[in-house]
Design a protein around this motif. Structure first.
Motif, PDB file in Angstrom:
ATOM      1  N   LEU A  32       0.861  -1.180   0.000  1.00 49.81           N
ATOM      2  CA  LEU A  32       0.000   0.000   0.000  1.00 49.81           C
ATOM      3  C   LEU A  32       0.896   1.228   0.000  1.00 49.81           C
ATOM      4  N   MET A  33       0.704   2.062  -1.032  1.00 48.06           N
ATOM      5  CA  MET A  33       1.484   3.288  -1.116  1.00 48.06           C
ATOM      6  C   MET A  33       0.522   4.470  -1.120  1.00 48.06           C
ATOM      7  N   GLY A  34       1.034   5.623  -0.861  1.00 47.34           N
ATOM      8  CA  GLY A  34       0.173   6.797  -0.872  1.00 47.34           C
ATOM      9  C   GLY A  34       0.871   7.960  -0.224  1.00 47.34           C
ATOM     10  N   PRO A  35       0.448   9.190  -0.575  1.00 41.31           N
ATOM     11  CA  PRO A  35       1.077  10.365   0.021  1.00 41.31           C
ATOM     12  C   PRO A  35       0.786  10.457   1.518  1.00 41.31           C
ATOM     13  N   ASN A  36       1.567  11.271   2.189  1.00 42.76           N
ATOM     14  CA  ASN A  36       1.349  11.457   3.632  1.00 42.76           C
ATOM     15  C   ASN A  36      -0.077  11.937   3.878  1.00 42.76           C
ATOM     16  N   GLY A  37      -0.707  11.387   4.918  1.00 41.77           N
ATOM     17  CA  GLY A  37      -2.059  11.814   5.280  1.00 41.77           C
ATOM     18  C   GLY A  37      -3.148  11.179   4.446  1.00 41.77           C
ATOM     19  N   SER A  38      -2.807  10.193   3.610  1.00 43.15           N
ATOM     20  CA  SER A  38      -3.839   9.605   2.744  1.00 43.15           C
ATOM     21  C   SER A  38      -4.689   8.563   3.479  1.00 43.15           C
ATOM     22  N   GLY A  39      -4.195   8.084   4.655  1.00 38.57           N
ATOM     23  CA  GLY A  39      -5.000   7.143   5.446  1.00 38.57           C
ATOM     24  C   GLY A  39      -4.379   5.765   5.587  1.00 38.57           C
ATOM     25  N   LYS A  40      -3.125   5.609   5.203  1.00 42.32           N
ATOM     26  CA  LYS A  40      -2.474   4.286   5.252  1.00 42.32           C
ATOM     27  C   LYS A  40      -2.407   3.757   6.698  1.00 42.32           C
ATOM     28  N   SER A  41      -1.890   4.585   7.584  1.00 43.60           N
ATOM     29  CA  SER A  41      -1.767   4.130   8.972  1.00 43.60           C
ATOM     30  C   SER A  41      -3.135   3.992   9.636  1.00 43.60           C
ATOM     31  N   THR A  42      -4.069   4.846   9.219  1.00 47.72           N
ATOM     32  CA  THR A  42      -5.426   4.721   9.764  1.00 47.72           C
ATOM     33  C   THR A  42      -6.014   3.363   9.399  1.00 47.72           C
ATOM     34  N   LEU A  43      -5.826   2.970   8.142  1.00 54.75           N
ATOM     35  CA  LEU A  43      -6.336   1.658   7.724  1.00 54.75           C
ATOM     36  C   LEU A  43      -5.701   0.548   8.571  1.00 54.75           C
ATOM     37  N   SER A  44      -4.390   0.630   8.773  1.00 56.16           N
ATOM     38  CA  SER A  44      -3.704  -0.383   9.590  1.00 56.16           C
ATOM     39  C   SER A  44      -4.300  -0.445  10.986  1.00 56.16           C
ATOM     40  N   ASN A  45      -4.441   0.728  11.581  1.00 55.94           N
ATOM     41  CA  ASN A  45      -4.946   0.780  12.954  1.00 55.94           C
ATOM     42  C   ASN A  45      -6.391   0.309  13.065  1.00 55.94           C
ATOM     43  N   VAL A  46      -7.191   0.612  12.053  1.00 56.70           N
ATOM     44  CA  VAL A  46      -8.581   0.145  12.060  1.00 56.70           C
ATOM     45  C   VAL A  46      -8.611  -1.384  11.980  1.00 56.70           C
ATOM     46  N   HIS A 217      -1.212  -1.148  -4.322  1.00 54.76           N
ATOM     47  CA  HIS A 217      -2.392  -0.276  -4.296  1.00 54.76           C
ATOM     48  C   HIS A 217      -1.955   1.134  -3.908  1.00 54.76           C
ATOM     49  N   VAL A 218      -2.662   2.098  -4.468  1.00 50.72           N
ATOM     50  CA  VAL A 218      -2.358   3.494  -4.132  1.00 50.72           C
ATOM     51  C   VAL A 218      -3.566   4.095  -3.423  1.00 50.72           C
ATOM     52  N   LEU A 219      -3.284   4.655  -2.243  1.00 49.42           N
ATOM     53  CA  LEU A 219      -4.339   5.259  -1.428  1.00 49.42           C
ATOM     54  C   LEU A 219      -4.214   6.776  -1.515  1.00 49.42           C
ATOM     55  N   VAL A 220      -5.303   7.442  -1.883  1.00 50.34           N
ATOM     56  CA  VAL A 220      -5.322   8.907  -1.913  1.00 50.34           C
ATOM     57  C   VAL A 220      -6.613   9.358  -1.252  1.00 50.34           C
ATOM     58  N   ASP A 221      -6.479  10.235  -0.262  1.00 55.98           N
ATOM     59  CA  ASP A 221      -7.631  10.816   0.427  1.00 55.98           C
ATOM     60  C   ASP A 221      -8.647   9.759   0.890  1.00 55.98           C
ATOM     61  N   GLY A 222      -8.136   8.713   1.488  1.00 56.28           N
ATOM     62  CA  GLY A 222      -9.020   7.724   2.108  1.00 56.28           C
ATOM     63  C   GLY A 222      -9.658   6.727   1.169  1.00 56.28           C
TER      64      GLY A 222
END
Lengths: 252, 451
Positions: A32-46, A217-222
């Protein structure tokens, strides 16, 4: 298999994940890649059930089980593991006691007897070799006085001991020098089997080289805005995220 | 009638009874104790030392005093104690209320010249020691509970270690409160270490009573030149027990004392330690652990006086407070004018595991010298949420994770215990207590059965 459908989540009232759809079959490694603040760590934590995050919509099914209905500990017992981006120090709780408690809690959940002291120590010895972690770390407090690299190696060591079915590596490569990254990645690769899968969050090509993921996968803005093969990862490394962001905004 | 006046009245009515069943040395100290106690009865001023303990309210109930010295225990005097820590091979003294018993077999295991026994026996065998030391340290301090104790105490335990004698096995005092009706009991301890002596003393407080009980315990401890004392105090009483424990400690040149005070089970506990260096190059290291839940209260109040140069004192006290429990710590270091090179460190850390738990912390320094190194600090906090989540992510259930963090928190104190077997035993007792598996002491054999 992990199936994430239309997942929405918020932290402190702010929506971060805005409809994630992602399927990771057994035996596969996805990046999972994506710019800072896109929600990558949020997804992990969820996925691992951090209490700070609230799921407002969607589902996560793991091997037929509704993951979101389980406590964080029970998710771990079902085989979910996260290698933390910034592993916490726990002074006074030795690595040995910590891992003994973790293993025996999992065994109790699966109605298995506790591991004998000799079997447990043998297991630690075997797994330590995998990431080159010295024996003296076992008597120290969890991550207490560990360098950045040692902490990351310790995460993979714990993964080896706990034998999860699905692992999340949240920027495990950050802060590692070339040699440490190789040891960590090789350790991770050794643990891959047909029945295990992983989601790896990274910003670096070197991690792609070592892990050879099945999907990127690329994550942008959630939201997951693009998926592809490892080549997508290399393209991002070369061109950055702006071209994807532009494509997403023009689609909208 | 005020809470304290009832004791003056009782003493006036029963002084003959009190005195005829006690040795003369104890009786000779009573007039001064009465005078001091009366001053507290008449005073309406609040005592700074009792800021966190309302001693007048605690003394208000109508407890009975066993002035006629009836036996509450049906057990034989020398029954084998249930407390025996493997590998320690300690010499055991059992205290039933205020009366000490030691078997002739255990007495024979002590080196020549050592006296361990009751004040009654001491008055016959070593009267000069009792006369020279009893009341000489406690009475200098104006303290209501010490005065009350001196007024009514009828028996006690004397431990005398002569010059150059090093006792190579720990002495374990198991003090048990027995009663089938509300009881106030006054206990006394006198420990004398002459020059070059050494002693390890483990003092366990427990209760066999299931009624309201209150004990006052006054200890006077003199540590001579180049002497060493290791003191371990362990309280495992019960919620109906109130305990006032006062110790007056005097240390001479080149002496060292390690002091561990663990409150694992109690009702209301007030521990007072008054330490004083009278000879240079002495050291006093104090450590404390208090685990409280429900409505339990623990108040540790320490004062160490550096009256001479080149001495070192430390305080490390940690509390885990759950439910509506209350913990208080007041630690003061006094450094006298004209002294040099004194060092001290004070640390008090509190973990409020329950939302309604309260911690009061008052570390203090009173320094009248320039060339000193003194530090003090205190913290009050909750369990580390990040650590709790990390542990849960690895599969450790929340309740277990909380226990492990609490145990680790007090582990920093326990790791200073120099005797391996005792450190392990106290670590297990702490773990059992945090898990709520011990309402009060069930003896160390019960612990062995759990592990």
């Amino acid at each position: 298999m992990l199936e994430i459908k239309d997942l929405h989540a918020e932290v402190e009232g702010k929506e971060i994940l805005k409809g994630i759809d992602l399927t990771i079959p057994n035996g596969e490694v996805h990046v999972l890649m994506g710019p800072n603040g896109s929600g990558k760590s949020t997804l992990s934590n969820v996925l691992v059930g951090h209490p700070k995050y609230t799921v407002t919509q969607g589902s996560v099914i793991f091997n037929g089980i509704n993951l979101l209905s389980l406590s964080a500990a029970d998710r771990a017992h079902e085989g979910i593991f996260m290698s933390f981006q910034a592993p916490t120090e726990i002074p006074g709780v030795s690595m040995t006691n910590f891992l003994r408690a973790a293993i025996n809690a999992k065994r109790e959940y699966h109605k298995l007897p506790a591991l004998s002291a000799s079997d447990f120590l043998k297991l630690l010895r075997e797994k330590r070799k995998l990431v080159g972690l010295d024996a003296h770390f076992m008597n120290r407090g969890v991550n207490e006085g560990f360098s950045g690299g040692e902490r990351k190696r310790n995460e993979i060591f714990q993964m080896a001991v706990l034998e999860p079915l699905f692992s999340i590596l949240d920027e495990t490569d950050s802060g590692l020098d070339v040699d440490a990254l190789r040891i960590v990645a090789e350790g991770f690769n050794t643990l891959r089997t047909e029945s295990t899968s992983a989601l790896v969050i990274t910003h670096y090509q070197r991690m792609l080289d070592y892990l050879r993921p099945d999907r990127v996968h690329v994550l942008v803005d959630g939201r997951v805005v693009q998926s592809g093969t490892i080549d997508l990862g290399y393209e991002i490394e070369a061109r950055g995220f702006d071209w994807i962001k532009s494509a997403v905004s023009s689609d909208n | 009638m005020s809470a304290l006046q009832q004791y003056i009245n009782l003493y006036h009515d029963a002084s003959e009874l009190v005195c005829e069943r006690a040795v003369d040395v104890l009786n000779m100290a009573r007039p001064e104790a009465e005078r001091q106690f009366c001053a507290f009865v008449d005073s309406t001023a609040k005592l700074e030392d009792y800021k966190y303990t309302d001693y007048k309210t605690l003394l208000a109930p109508d407890y009975g005093l066993n002035l006629r010295r009836l036996s509450f225990s049906s057990a034989s005097k020398y029954k084998k104690p249930s407390c025996s820590i493997a590998q320690m091979d300690s010499v055991v003294v059992q205290m039933e209320n205020d009366v000490p018993y030691i078997s002739s077999e255990d007495l024979a295991r002590l080196p020549k010249g050592v006296f361990v026994g009751s004040f009654s026996e001491a008055a016959i065998q070593v009267p000069q020691i009792l006369e020279n030391y009893y009341g000489k340290f406690a009475e200098k301090h104006s303290d209501p509970l010490t005065s009350l104790n001196t007024l009514f105490v009828q028996e006690g335990l004397l431990i005398f270690v002569p010059s150059g004698c090093k006792i190579d096995r720990p002495l374990q005092v198991i003090s048990t409160t027995h009663s089938n009706q509300p009881l106030m009991c006054h206990q006394r301890l006198l420990v004398i270490l002459e020059d070059g002596a050494s002693l390890t003393l483990l003092h366990c407080d427990e209760t066999a009573a299931t009624v309201d009980t209150l004990t006052t315990q006054v200890g006077e401890i003199v540590v001579g030149r180049e002497s060493e004392l290791q003191m371990f105090l362990l309280e495992e009483t019960g919620v109906q027990h109130t305990r006032f424990h006062q110790v007056y400690l005097q240390q001479d040149k080149d002496s060292s004392v390690e002091w561990f005070d663990l409150t694992l089970q109690n009702g209301y506990t007030r521990n007072t330690l008054r330490g004083c260096f009278v000879g240079e190059n002495a050291s006093l290291a104090t450590y404390g652990v208090a685990l409280a839940s429900g409505k339990q209260r623990v108040d540790n109040n320490l004062l160490v006086r550096h009256e001479v140069s080149n001495c070192r004192s430390t305080m490390l006290y940690k509390y885990v407070l759950d439910d509506q429990s209350v913990g208080a710590f007041a630690g003061k270091v006094y450094v006298a004018q004209g002294t040099v090179k004194n060092e001290s460190e004070q640390t008090n850390a509190n973990l409020c595991a329950g939302n309604d738990a309260r911690a009061y912390s008052q570390p203090m320094l009173e320094i009248y010298a320039d060339d000193v190194q003194c530090s003090h600090g205190s913290t009050v906090g909750k369990l580390d949420e990040a650590a709790l989540f990390y542990m849960q992510q690895r599969g450790i259930p929340l309740a277990e994770a909380r226990l492990m963090l609490q145990h680790a928190f007090v582990g920093e104190v326990l790791e200073h215990i120099p005797i391996e077997a005792l450190r392990q035993r106290l670590s297990i007792l702490t773990d059992l207590r945090l898990r709520g598996k011990r309402e009060k002491c069930q003896g160390c054999k019960a612990v062995d059965a759990c592990y």
